[in-house]
Motif scaffolding. Structure first.
Motif, PDB file in Angstrom:
ATOM      1  N   SER A   1       0.366   6.382   7.448  1.00 55.08           N
ATOM      2  CA  SER A   1       0.234   6.956   6.114  1.00 55.08           C
ATOM      3  C   SER A   1       0.280   8.467   6.272  1.00 55.08           C
ATOM      4  CB  SER A   1      -1.102   6.548   5.482  1.00 55.08           C
ATOM      5  OG  SER A   1      -1.416   7.404   4.398  1.00 55.08           O
TER       6      SER A   1
ATOM      7  N   ILE B   1      -5.893  -4.206   4.727  1.00 54.65           N
ATOM      8  CA  ILE B   1      -4.580  -4.808   4.957  1.00 54.65           C
ATOM      9  C   ILE B   1      -4.735  -6.098   5.773  1.00 54.65           C
ATOM     10  CG2 ILE B   1      -2.367  -4.500   6.160  1.00 54.65           C
ATOM     11  CD1 ILE B   1      -2.587  -1.490   5.366  1.00 54.65           C
TER      12      ILE B   1
ATOM     13  N   LYS C   1       0.838  -1.213   0.000  1.00 57.03           N
ATOM     14  CA  LYS C   1       0.000   0.000   0.000  1.00 57.03           C
ATOM     15  C   LYS C   1       0.864   1.251   0.000  1.00 57.03           C
ATOM     16  CE  LYS C   1      -4.087  -2.033   0.795  1.00 57.03           C
ATOM     17  NZ  LYS C   1      -5.106  -2.154  -0.205  1.00 57.03           N
TER      18      LYS C   1
ATOM     19  N   LEU D   1      -8.688   1.314   5.425  1.00 57.91           N
ATOM     20  CA  LEU D   1      -7.344   0.942   4.965  1.00 57.91           C
ATOM     21  C   LEU D   1      -6.803  -0.212   5.791  1.00 57.91           C
ATOM     22  CD1 LEU D   1      -4.660   1.452   3.388  1.00 57.91           C
ATOM     23  CD2 LEU D   1      -4.066   3.061   5.236  1.00 57.91           C
TER      24      LEU D   1
END
Length: 148
Positions: free
Chosen positions: A84, A140, A46, A136
């Protein structure tokens, strides 16, 4: 092909008697090391960087007798922390208090009572901007467990 089973766990950690916060977990019948490898690849895939890996299971086992316990909680257990920059900025621009959720964590655990099952999971996030982060993390965790 291994059979995968998805489980959303909503009350307590499997290996403890104490009540814990709810978590979301996905179960895999793959080997612990294979699930860890899949998690590392899912995070990096990602475009994210793993900040740290906490070997919680090793620490708890190493200190078990030091704290006067004879209970083996986990066969293996690790927590992966990552972030992130783009998504963190977005959620913190919406509410500075969202700093409390950074970095993001996903755990991988195997327990003595379920030695053929590896659980990949995370704590759910509050409604609002953090649900995008949860989406997100969920993608994952699903990828790592093979339940995507």
């Amino acid at each position: 092909m291994n059979m995968f089973r998805m489980t959303v766990v909503a009350a307590a950690l499997v290996a403890t008697q104490a009540t814990a916060e709810p978590f979301v977990g996905y179960e895999s019948n793959d080997a612990f090391e294979d699930v860890v490898f899949a998690l590392e690849n899912a995070i990096v895939g990602k475009g994210l960087v793993i900040d740290s890996i906490s070997h919680v299971g090793d620490m708890l086992e190493r200190t078990r007798s030091d704290v006067g316990s004879d209970v083996v909680l986990f066969t293996k257990a690790d927590v992966f922390s990552f972030c992130s920059a783009a998504l963190s900025r977005k959620v913190m621009e919406a509410d500075l208090a969202n700093i409390q959720y950074c970095p993001y964590d996903i755990f991988v655990m195997q327990t003595p009572d379920k030695p053929d099952v590896v659980t990949v999971g995370y704590r759910p996030y509050p409604d609002g901007p953090m649900k995008e982060v949860e989406a997100l993390i969920d993608s994952i965790a699903r990828e790592a467990s093979g339940t995507e």
